[in-house]
Motif scaffolding. Structure first.
Motif, PDB file in Angstrom:
ATOM      1  N   GLU A   1      10.938  56.516  24.562  1.00  0.00           N
ATOM      2  CA  GLU A   1      10.589  56.852  23.007  1.00  0.00           C
ATOM      3  C   GLU A   1      11.758  56.755  22.122  1.00  0.00           C
ATOM      4  O   GLU A   1      12.992  57.387  22.532  1.00  0.00           O
ATOM      5  CB  GLU A   1      10.006  58.276  23.298  1.00  0.00           C
ATOM      6  CG  GLU A   1       9.274  58.880  21.826  1.00  0.00           C
ATOM      7  CD  GLU A   1       8.703  60.328  21.772  1.00  0.00           C
ATOM      8  OE1 GLU A   1       8.916  61.102  20.909  1.00  0.00           O
ATOM      9  OE2 GLU A   1       8.105  60.295  22.821  1.00  0.00           O
ATOM     10  N   GLY A   2      11.436  56.220  21.070  1.00  0.00           N
ATOM     11  CA  GLY A   2      12.858  56.169  20.332  1.00  0.00           C
ATOM     12  C   GLY A   2      13.655  54.665  20.306  1.00  0.00           C
ATOM     13  O   GLY A   2      14.564  54.570  19.578  1.00  0.00           O
ATOM     14  N   PHE A   3      13.188  54.108  21.425  1.00  0.00           N
ATOM     15  CA  PHE A   3      14.099  52.625  21.671  1.00  0.00           C
ATOM     16  C   PHE A   3      13.048  51.630  21.615  1.00  0.00           C
ATOM     17  O   PHE A   3      11.806  51.749  22.201  1.00  0.00           O
ATOM     18  CB  PHE A   3      14.776  52.921  22.977  1.00  0.00           C
ATOM     19  CG  PHE A   3      15.769  53.768  22.804  1.00  0.00           C
ATOM     20  CD1 PHE A   3      17.114  53.792  22.234  1.00  0.00           C
ATOM     21  CD2 PHE A   3      15.488  55.230  23.439  1.00  0.00           C
ATOM     22  CE1 PHE A   3      17.958  54.942  22.031  1.00  0.00           C
ATOM     23  CE2 PHE A   3      16.537  56.224  23.250  1.00  0.00           C
ATOM     24  CZ  PHE A   3      17.748  55.947  22.756  1.00  0.00           C
ATOM     25  N   SER A   4      13.549  50.669  20.876  1.00  0.00           N
ATOM     26  CA  SER A   4      12.713  49.382  21.088  1.00  0.00           C
ATOM     27  C   SER A   4      12.480  48.598  22.555  1.00  0.00           C
ATOM     28  O   SER A   4      13.466  48.785  23.258  1.00  0.00           O
ATOM     29  CB  SER A   4      13.051  48.231  20.128  1.00  0.00           C
ATOM     30  OG  SER A   4      14.337  47.922  20.468  1.00  0.00           O
ATOM     31  N   GLU A   5      11.574  47.808  22.875  1.00  0.00           N
ATOM     32  CA  GLU A   5      11.549  47.159  24.000  1.00  0.00           C
ATOM     33  C   GLU A   5      12.715  46.267  24.155  1.00  0.00           C
ATOM     34  O   GLU A   5      13.401  46.120  25.211  1.00  0.00           O
ATOM     35  CB  GLU A   5      10.449  46.249  24.036  1.00  0.00           C
ATOM     36  CG  GLU A   5      10.135  45.539  25.336  1.00  0.00           C
ATOM     37  CD  GLU A   5       9.077  44.392  25.198  1.00  0.00           C
ATOM     38  OE1 GLU A   5       9.023  43.184  25.198  1.00  0.00           O
ATOM     39  OE2 GLU A   5       7.850  45.172  25.207  1.00  0.00           O
ATOM     40  N   GLU A   6      13.313  45.757  22.980  1.00  0.00           N
ATOM     41  CA  GLU A   6      14.706  44.826  23.042  1.00  0.00           C
ATOM     42  C   GLU A   6      15.837  45.760  23.221  1.00  0.00           C
ATOM     43  O   GLU A   6      16.608  45.394  24.076  1.00  0.00           O
ATOM     44  CB  GLU A   6      14.871  44.358  21.582  1.00  0.00           C
ATOM     45  CG  GLU A   6      15.956  43.283  21.540  1.00  0.00           C
ATOM     46  CD  GLU A   6      16.156  42.825  20.175  1.00  0.00           C
ATOM     47  OE1 GLU A   6      17.024  41.733  20.033  1.00  0.00           O
ATOM     48  OE2 GLU A   6      15.710  43.153  19.105  1.00  0.00           O
ATOM     49  N   GLN A   7      15.756  46.970  22.881  1.00  0.00           N
ATOM     50  CA  GLN A   7      16.814  47.730  23.170  1.00  0.00           C
ATOM     51  C   GLN A   7      17.042  48.039  24.664  1.00  0.00           C
ATOM     52  O   GLN A   7      18.145  47.959  25.397  1.00  0.00           O
ATOM     53  CB  GLN A   7      16.984  49.033  22.579  1.00  0.00           C
ATOM     54  CG  GLN A   7      17.282  48.768  20.657  1.00  0.00           C
ATOM     55  CD  GLN A   7      17.158  50.215  20.260  1.00  0.00           C
ATOM     56  OE1 GLN A   7      15.873  50.736  20.235  1.00  0.00           O
ATOM     57  NE2 GLN A   7      17.857  50.682  19.442  1.00  0.00           N
ATOM     58  N   VAL A   8      15.828  48.607  24.966  1.00  0.00           N
ATOM     59  CA  VAL A   8      15.578  48.983  26.444  1.00  0.00           C
ATOM     60  C   VAL A   8      15.902  47.638  27.508  1.00  0.00           C
ATOM     61  O   VAL A   8      17.006  47.784  28.488  1.00  0.00           O
ATOM     62  CB  VAL A   8      14.278  49.476  26.781  1.00  0.00           C
ATOM     63  CG1 VAL A   8      14.038  49.550  28.414  1.00  0.00           C
ATOM     64  CG2 VAL A   8      14.155  50.878  26.146  1.00  0.00           C
ATOM     65  N   ASN A   9      15.475  46.647  27.135  1.00  0.00           N
ATOM     66  CA  ASN A   9      15.742  45.140  28.013  1.00  0.00           C
ATOM     67  C   ASN A   9      17.131  44.932  28.031  1.00  0.00           C
ATOM     68  O   ASN A   9      17.649  44.526  29.058  1.00  0.00           O
ATOM     69  CB  ASN A   9      14.672  44.224  27.401  1.00  0.00           C
ATOM     70  CG  ASN A   9      13.584  44.296  28.092  1.00  0.00           C
ATOM     71  OD1 ASN A   9      13.158  44.980  28.835  1.00  0.00           O
ATOM     72  ND2 ASN A   9      12.643  43.360  27.369  1.00  0.00           N
ATOM     73  N   TYR A  10      17.793  45.069  26.908  1.00  0.00           N
ATOM     74  CA  TYR A  10      19.129  44.771  26.591  1.00  0.00           C
ATOM     75  C   TYR A  10      19.839  45.649  27.577  1.00  0.00           C
ATOM     76  O   TYR A  10      21.203  45.245  28.374  1.00  0.00           O
ATOM     77  CB  TYR A  10      19.670  44.989  25.193  1.00  0.00           C
ATOM     78  CG  TYR A  10      21.432  44.549  25.066  1.00  0.00           C
ATOM     79  CD1 TYR A  10      21.687  43.337  25.073  1.00  0.00           C
ATOM     80  CD2 TYR A  10      22.199  45.755  24.862  1.00  0.00           C
ATOM     81  CE1 TYR A  10      23.075  43.235  24.911  1.00  0.00           C
ATOM     82  CE2 TYR A  10      23.551  45.694  24.599  1.00  0.00           C
ATOM     83  CZ  TYR A  10      24.027  44.318  24.763  1.00  0.00           C
ATOM     84  OH  TYR A  10      25.186  44.077  24.482  1.00  0.00           O
TER      85      TYR A  10
END
Length: 120
Positions: free
Chosen positions: A30-39
């Motif tokens: 929650e609060g983080f984009s898929e792109e941020q998590v994947n990075y």
């Protein structure tokens, strides 16, 4: 994209809770984009903290923490310890190499543990 130590900690905590030695799972926070998590999953894979499977058109899959990942998480799991580490490092926590953050975190954890056990 900049490295986010709070997100790294959250990822490690979440994976430890969902850990399965045989199942690959997606991770969303929650609060983080898929792109941020994947990075950040990619960063953690690069330093050998996680087992990650990188897919082209889907979120990355993660299976579990490695021994290095467990050791690092052990030094930042406790909220009080992590707050102490962030306080000591200040804004530099964002730019220091992860190996330095990890070394300092281990030293902070040692100091905290010795105090809690009455050795200091």
């Amino acid at each position: 994209m900049k490295r986010d130590m709070d997100l790294i900690r959250n990822i490690l905590l979440e994976i430890e809770e969902k850990e399965s030695a045989t199942s690959w799972v997606t991770l969303s926070l929650e609060g983080f984009s898929e792109e941020q998590v994947n990075y950040h999953l990619n960063l953690l894979d690069q330093v050998g903290f996680l087992e990650v499977k990188k897919l082209i058109q889907a979120p990355y899959l993660v299976r579990n923490l490695t021994m290095r990942g467990h050791d690092f998480l052990g030094s930042i799991r406790n909220d009080e310890l992590y707050a102490n580490l962030k306080s000591r490092l200040g804004e530099t926590i964002k730019s220091l190499p992860l190996s330095v953050v990890s070394s300092v975190a281990i030293e902070v954890a040692k100091e905290w543990t010795l105090k809690k056990l009455g050795f200091k």
